[in-house]
Design an enzyme around this catalytic site. Structure first.
Site, PDB file in Angstrom:
ATOM      1  N   THR A 142      16.447  22.187   5.921  1.00 23.41           N
ATOM      2  CA  THR A 142      17.258  21.978   7.128  1.00 23.41           C
ATOM      3  C   THR A 142      18.586  22.716   7.083  1.00 23.41           C
ATOM      4  O   THR A 142      19.014  23.311   8.064  1.00 23.41           O
ATOM      5  CB  THR A 142      17.519  20.470   7.330  1.00 23.41           C
ATOM      6  N   LYS A 184      20.812   5.623   2.573  1.00 24.79           N
ATOM      7  CA  LYS A 184      21.073   5.946   3.980  1.00 24.79           C
ATOM      8  C   LYS A 184      21.684   4.760   4.733  1.00 24.79           C
ATOM      9  O   LYS A 184      22.124   4.905   5.879  1.00 24.79           O
ATOM     10  CB  LYS A 184      19.783   6.404   4.660  1.00 24.79           C
ATOM     11  N   ASN A 225      16.524   9.383  -2.538  1.00 29.67           N
ATOM     12  CA  ASN A 225      15.190   9.877  -2.214  1.00 29.67           C
ATOM     13  C   ASN A 225      14.267   9.747  -3.415  1.00 29.67           C
ATOM     14  O   ASN A 225      14.676   9.946  -4.551  1.00 29.67           O
ATOM     15  CB  ASN A 225      15.260  11.343  -1.779  1.00 29.67           C
ATOM     16  N   VAL A 226      13.019   9.437  -3.145  1.00 25.85           N
ATOM     17  CA  VAL A 226      12.042   9.229  -4.207  1.00 25.85           C
ATOM     18  C   VAL A 226      11.088  10.415  -4.249  1.00 25.85           C
ATOM     19  O   VAL A 226      10.407  10.719  -3.270  1.00 25.85           O
ATOM     20  CB  VAL A 226      11.256   7.915  -3.988  1.00 25.85           C
ATOM     21  N   ARG A 253      18.441  17.766  11.401  1.00 26.87           N
ATOM     22  CA  ARG A 253      17.708  16.992  12.400  1.00 26.87           C
ATOM     23  C   ARG A 253      18.529  15.784  12.843  1.00 26.87           C
ATOM     24  O   ARG A 253      19.474  15.379  12.151  1.00 26.87           O
ATOM     25  CB  ARG A 253      16.365  16.539  11.826  1.00 26.87           C
ATOM     26  N   ILE A 308      14.161  -3.840  -0.811  1.00 26.90           N
ATOM     27  CA  ILE A 308      14.289  -2.424  -1.163  1.00 26.90           C
ATOM     28  C   ILE A 308      15.033  -1.717  -0.039  1.00 26.90           C
ATOM     29  O   ILE A 308      14.539  -1.619   1.075  1.00 26.90           O
ATOM     30  CB  ILE A 308      12.905  -1.795  -1.398  1.00 26.90           C
ATOM     31  N   GLY A 359       0.790  -1.221   0.000  1.00 26.77           N
ATOM     32  CA  GLY A 359       0.000   0.000   0.000  1.00 26.77           C
ATOM     33  C   GLY A 359       0.823   1.272   0.000  1.00 26.77           C
ATOM     34  O   GLY A 359       0.282   2.364  -0.178  1.00 26.77           O
TER      35      GLY A 359
END
Length: 614
Positions: A471, A409, A446-447, A539, A405, A290
């Site tokens: 950031t 990172k 990143n997607v 962060r 997947i 989902g």
């Protein structure tokens, strides 16, 4: 005119044109003075030629085309048909020793093309002139410049002219090719190159620029967009070359420039035949079905024609949504919905026993870096032990392929999320050593557009009037689109031999502040004036830049030019099992404990977290 009457009517009309072409040919050949013997000759030739030409026209499907949209393709069909007919007539008259002057055949060929082809294009002109009256004249419309004076630009201009009843909102073209300058296309001038845009915007009050260069590389498109948005608020783009294949384009296909257009590299393309071969007629299970990646995986897998597609997820609403979508789009595809948590091993045993999957795509994971810093125990339960549960079930069920997947990172991780994903990679590499299942991981950045990613957040902040929060001014990330990420995942499964970590050449990393600036400009605002960009500070768990490889891994090419494979890491697998056992005994795990475990498994790990905390 009904379809049944259309073909007989066209045949009759062409018969008249053919005979007219023969008569004109004889009149030209004999200077208007045709003697009686040649009238007899003409009559016989007209019977032979009419029969031959009508048969060839029918075989070449001249009567199955919609001539209201006639273009160069239709003209070539007419040319081919008349030429074949003329050659056939020449052959028959030669074999039967029928006396026909060679000049008559040449003249007949030329007049045949003029009359048959001209009649088709005359019909198109007539239809277009009627259609012009059906569109209302639009008042106060935008004034438009088309960037690109090629085939695509010409099609866009023609569509606008038709749509606006001949009252053209397009003032002209811009093109970087000096050879096209000062020429006209559809009555519109090519007004110069890129350097003329500022003066044209000022002099003509240009409201919008449409980029009509679908075959130009992405890095060039990004450069053009960045230049144009300095002068106009609205920029639109013709998205792909496939719209030009049938020679038609509509205004609805022209869309606003999206942030994906500014990635500065070509989209990743996959080998669809190769993908089809290993997924077709197979039972495929997708965990996290989902989610953003999981749902797109399901869409692309469904197109290949699997034997059954199993949608496994913990959130019933998101699973229900993708289930309804796939049921509507692929009514013949057997779908199975499994509401289950990857942390629930007994439930997974039932799911695998009932469905017996051949291929597993493991997309279920906790992915938000700041949240996992707050709840490291949840990251461990899902990303580490959830992966371990699904992978072990795949091994026991003798699945053919298991694809994890992962994320960039996981390389020299500084966050709990990255560390737990690195552990997941190590788990499947360990399992592969004694398994018939091919275990592989896919690592990407990143997607764009996925839930919680920066672009949707930036868009919401812009819609509220700002500020857009970034950031750090130097923070960079690799980006890719959801379809690209999913294609990479599926392609990796096709190339799997077992134990690999695949990664994508994603071009140059993008500064987050540049991404925010571009989005603000594409939304029609000025950064710093209309919408403020506010820097909030790095962060917990974040790095200024991400990597795709550790120093030890290296990278080797694959048969796909944009996909590379990392060398498996050297680790003590006994230590891996021991540390996982220790983690499993604890209800609450803090972030530093996760890194201590990873450090024991991989002593060469660059400990970014220690540097930040210490």
């Amino acid at each position: 005119m009904g379809w049944r009457l259309r073909i007989p009517s066209l045949i009759c009309f062409d018969a008249i044109l053919i005979n007219f072409a023969i008569i004109i040919s004889y009149l030209v050949r004999f200077d208007g003075n045709i003697t009686k013997p040649y009238w007899t000759n003409l009559f016989k030739l007209s019977i032979i030629a009419t029969l031959i030409f009508l048969v060839i026209f029918y075989i070449c499907k001249l009567y199955h085309r919609i001539w209201a949209y006639a273009s160069t393709g239709e003209l070539m069909t007419v040319l081919k048909s008349v030429t074949l007919g003329s050659l056939a007539v020449t052959f028959i008259t030669y074999m039967t020793k029928f006396p026909v002057p060679r000049s008559i055949i040449l003249l007949f060929w030329a007049f045949g093309i003029i009359f048959v082809g001209g009649s088709r294009f005359a019909w198109r002109i007539f239809v277009e002139s009627r259609h012009h009256g059906k569109y209302p004249v639009v008042k106060n419309k935008k004034r438009i410049l088309i960037y690109g004076a090629g085939d695509a630009g010409a099609l866009v201009a023609r569509e606008y002219k038709s749509h606006y009843n001949g009252s053209q909102p397009v003032i002209g073209f811009i093109d970087d090719d000096p050879k096209k300058h000062h020429l006209t296309i559809h009555g519109l001038p090519v007004l110069g190159g890129r350097e003329n845009i500022p003066s044209l915007v000022c002099n003509y009050s240009v409201d919008e620029i449409i980029i009509a260069m679908p075959s130009v590389p992405r890095n060039s498109i990004r450069e053009i967009v960045n230049y144009c948005k300095e002068y106009v608020a609205s920029i639109k783009i013709l998205p792909g070359v496939y719209q030009l294949l049938d020679g038609k384009v509509t205004i609805n296909q022209i869309r606003p420039v999206e942030i994906e257009d500014l990635l500065g590299r070509e989209p990743v393309r996959t080998n669809l035949k190769e993908i089809s071969r290993y997924l077709k007629n197979k039972v495929v299970l997708v965990t996290g079905a989902g989610g953003s990646i999981g749902s797109e995986l399901c869409r692309q897998i469904a197109r290949v024609g699997p034997k059954k597609l199993v949608l496994l997820g913990h959130g019933e609403n998101s699973i229900h949504k993708i289930w309804l979508e796939l049921s509507e789009k692929f009514p013949e595809l057997p779908l199975k919905v499994e509401i289950a948590d990857v942390r629930d091993k007994p439930k997974l045993e039932i799911v695998f026993a009932q469905n017996k999957p051949d291929v597993v795509f493991h997309a279920a994971a906790h992915k938000h870096v700041p949240l996992m810093e707050m709840h490291p125990d949840e990251a461990v339960k899902t990303n580490v032990f959830g992966t371990k549960n699904v992978a072990e079930m795949a091994d026991r069920s003798h699945c053919e392929i298991f694809v994890l997947i992962s994320t960039d990172k996981a390389v020299n991780p500084s966050s709990v999320m990255g560390a737990t994903k690195r552990m997941a990679e190590l788990i499947i590499q360990n399992l592969f050593k004694g398994s018939d299942t091919k275990f592989v991981a896919v690592r990407f950045g990143n997607v764009l557009g996925s839930r919680g990613s920066v672009v949707p957040i930036f868009k919401e902040q812009i819609a509220k009037g700002g500020p857009v929060t970034v950031t750090h001014p130097e923070m960079t990330r690799y980006f890719m689109t959801i379809p690209e990420a999913v294609q990479l995942v599926i392609q990796a499964g096709a190339m799997a031999k077992g134990g690999e970590v695949f990664l994508l050449d994603m071009g140059e990393p993008v500064k987050i502040v540049d991404l925010a600036t571009n989005l603000i400009k594409l939304s029609g605002f000025k950064p710093g004036e209309d919408i403020e960009i506010k820097f909030t500070g790095i962060r917990p768990g974040e790095k200024l830049f991400e990597e795709l490889l550790t120093a030890e891994e290296g990278a080797t090419s694959t048969r796909h030019k944009r996909i590379f494979v990392a060398k498996p890491a050297e680790i003590d697998y006994a230590t891996l099992i021991s540390e996982l056992l220790e983690l499993s005994k604890k209800q609450i795990v803090d972030g530093n404990e996760v890194f201590r475990c990873l450090q024991k498994m991989m002593p060469k790990l660059i400990h970014y977290r220690q540097e930040k905390v210490g």
